[in-house]
Write an enzyme that holds these catalytic residues in place. Sequence first.
Site, PDB file in Angstrom:
ATOM      1  N   CYS A 152       0.572 -70.695  93.075  1.00 40.92           N
ATOM      2  CA  CYS A 152       1.319 -71.955  92.949  1.00 40.92           C
ATOM      3  C   CYS A 152       0.379 -73.138  92.730  1.00 40.92           C
ATOM      4  O   CYS A 152      -0.326 -73.573  93.651  1.00 40.92           O
ATOM      5  CB  CYS A 152       2.160 -72.183  94.209  1.00 40.92           C
ATOM      6  N   ASP A 164      -8.841 -56.471 100.426  1.00 44.27           N
ATOM      7  CA  ASP A 164     -10.305 -56.509 100.376  1.00 44.27           C
ATOM      8  C   ASP A 164     -10.959 -56.567 101.751  1.00 44.27           C
ATOM      9  O   ASP A 164     -12.164 -56.363 101.867  1.00 44.27           O
ATOM     10  CB  ASP A 164     -10.778 -57.715  99.558  1.00 44.27           C
ATOM     11  N   HIS A 219      -5.264 -51.933  89.845  1.00 41.10           N
ATOM     12  CA  HIS A 219      -4.187 -52.336  90.752  1.00 41.10           C
ATOM     13  C   HIS A 219      -3.458 -51.178  91.424  1.00 41.10           C
ATOM     14  O   HIS A 219      -2.572 -51.405  92.246  1.00 41.10           O
ATOM     15  CB  HIS A 219      -3.183 -53.231  90.007  1.00 41.10           C
ATOM     16  N   ARG A 255      -3.435 -51.546  95.109  1.00 44.53           N
ATOM     17  CA  ARG A 255      -2.465 -52.418  95.778  1.00 44.53           C
ATOM     18  C   ARG A 255      -1.105 -51.741  95.948  1.00 44.53           C
ATOM     19  O   ARG A 255      -0.259 -52.233  96.690  1.00 44.53           O
ATOM     20  CB  ARG A 255      -2.245 -53.700  94.969  1.00 44.53           C
TER      21      ARG A 255
END
Length: 773
Positions: free
Chosen positions: A91, A168, A300, A303
């Site tokens: 954002c 991480d 990814h 994740r």
Amino acid sequence: MSKDLQPTVDPTKMGLGRSIAVLTSGGDAQGMNAAVRATVRVGIYTGAKVYFVHEGYQGLVDGGENICLATWESVSMMLQLGGTVIGSARCKDFRTREGRMKAACNLVKLGITNLCVIGGDGSLTGANEFRTEWSGLLVDLVRAGKITEEEAKKSSHLNIVGIVGSIDNDFCGTDMTIGTDSALHRIIEVVDAITTTAQSHQRTFILEVMGRHCGYLALVTALACGADWVFIPEMPPDDGWENHLCRRLSDQRARGSRLNVIIVAEGAMCKDGKPITSDQIKKLVTDRLGFDTRTTVLGHVQRGGTPSAFDRILGSRMGVEAVMALLEATPDTPACVVTLSGNHAIRLPLMECVQVTKEVTAAMAQGRFDDAIKLRGKSFENNWNTYKLLAHINPPDAKSNINVAIMNIGAPCAGMNSAVRAAVRMGIIQGHSMLAVHEGFDGLAQGQIEPLTWTSVSGWTGKGGSMLGTKRTLPGKRLEEISQNIAKFNIHALVIIGGFEAYVGGLELVQAREKYEEMCIPIVVIPATVSNNVPGSDFSIGADTALNTITSTCDRIKQSAAGTKRRVFIVETMGGYCGYLATMAGLAAGADAAYIFEEKFDIKDLEYLWLQNKTRIHCLKNESCNSNYTTDFIFNLYSEEGKGIFDCRKNVLGHMQQGGTPTPFDRNFGTKMGAKAVLWLTDKLKECYRHAKKKYTFSDSACVLGMRKRALTFQPLAELKEDTDFEHRIPKTQWWLKIRPIMKILAKYDIKLDTFEHADMEHVIKKKSFLGK
């Protein structure tokens, strides 16, 4: 929850008249949903209104439907989902004062003055900035006519509590961040798959994992899979590393290894700041050594997927503690972050943690790499030191003339082999001769003893069960034969890896010292059992693997139940009389109940469960929780009483909980325990020889190596007897019992929240030795 609360405070009324908003920000991490679920349910439990903020800070700025009231049911079936159900977004608007004014206005209009932010250091830093300028934002909003003076007065102070969600594990002040363990699960699954094809073709595999600024994933992966080399940003390799790497790979092949594994963090670099890439390493290995080399970049996928049991439990505990921290906060309380230290949930000042995290980056930029490792925390430093000892030190030419024997006792469990491998290699590095004792104490009595070499334990980290073979037999009746073989094979020290039988067997050897001089040798017991019932340690090797097996099975059961109408599921777990697996799996799987031996229950408790009038009820029970209320009895009771209302199903998981490949936690835990045990034995033997004593008789020469609160400690076997219930084979004090109220409240039990862990505000300890430079 702090125990400093006045006894008159009713926890179910702490939040009356107050509102809490929860948002997830930054990169997603598996386990965030568990934290959201816990925040919502405990918030509702305290009487507060709880709001979802969808799409992170963007939702806070945009307001409207992005901020909506959460209900108990709206967080059902969230635990097993990866990512974040309420969404996350980067954002730009929130980085401007105008955007933060809009966010403040949206919160004030809804009467929200408590904000729980789940994200990384950037998200948490933004939250603290928001809180710091809150008063000024309200003044500007009143001046602009966006809110009234009365609204500003009611919302005069904003409380902020952070929960760290980052795969991480790059936030200082916590041993683990939400999502890290799950990411390691994804990585290790790939490593295990790659290993089989690499061995088939005698290949070298280079695996690139996430970690632009932090090498935790790469480091733990290297420990968990026994990698030949790891590149991490915190500790660039020495100049001339290319020669060292090639020499090490060649040495491994010369010892008979059919594969090489190199782990690279995406942020790996040389000491001059230049990046070290997977392609660069591949070219080096191919050109210089001619090895068939392959590169895999995970990206990814790390994740994704369902969260591990560890992350679900961590997220749940953090969510509960965050609500308590918010409701206990005063205008003078600094914004805090809930973190994990050992097995304890603690609160730390948010900006202290952020500052130390930034100092890691500064230390790396200035070339102070040793400081960077220390700033990452004890857990990271211990991992790095263990890796260096096991991977970068060649066995010495000179021998110590010390023989160390290793054996497995009790039931097999995943992770035992990791501990054996680490112990063997650490012993060889110390110059010792390492001996394998097959089939436990029976094998020691029968002389089933043979040497172990560096290569004989290659590839053991990923193998479940016990490669040495194990039995439950105790040494008591064969002490004469055992003493003879200790003398015959000239055994100077003994590593016993196993469960409660290993602990009792060690005790019997100590008690036999008066009669048998051969028993007067240093002994260390490493707890390894799915039951997690060995005195002297909060965790046992193998328990995490079993817990994940139970949790994934419960996920499947819940999925199969999704289309049915009214049904009760009963799942029986292992553990003997120890309720650790049932309790923790209950929390990780979102069970409605977990019946255990340590906490008595009766027919009223069983009746209460089905009177909750839920569509589906899911309960776990420990296999020995009650001699009368057996799994069959409860199944028959529910089947009979539920006729025409609901039907009942039972699942006895049995020995599948002991099997399978070890989880990253068990591999890493076993590796560190095995290495530390041999170093301790070496020190004991040196101490013995310095004092010209041929035999060691002191009580502290026979210890259990265990995790206690925040550190690995050695505790004399004899001293642990007082804390042992030998009849039921459990410690008299068990830390995890304090977590049971969390499980019950999240399952909507009507209980008081008065037995939680103490979690007052602490501080990040800064050492002048590396911060003053």
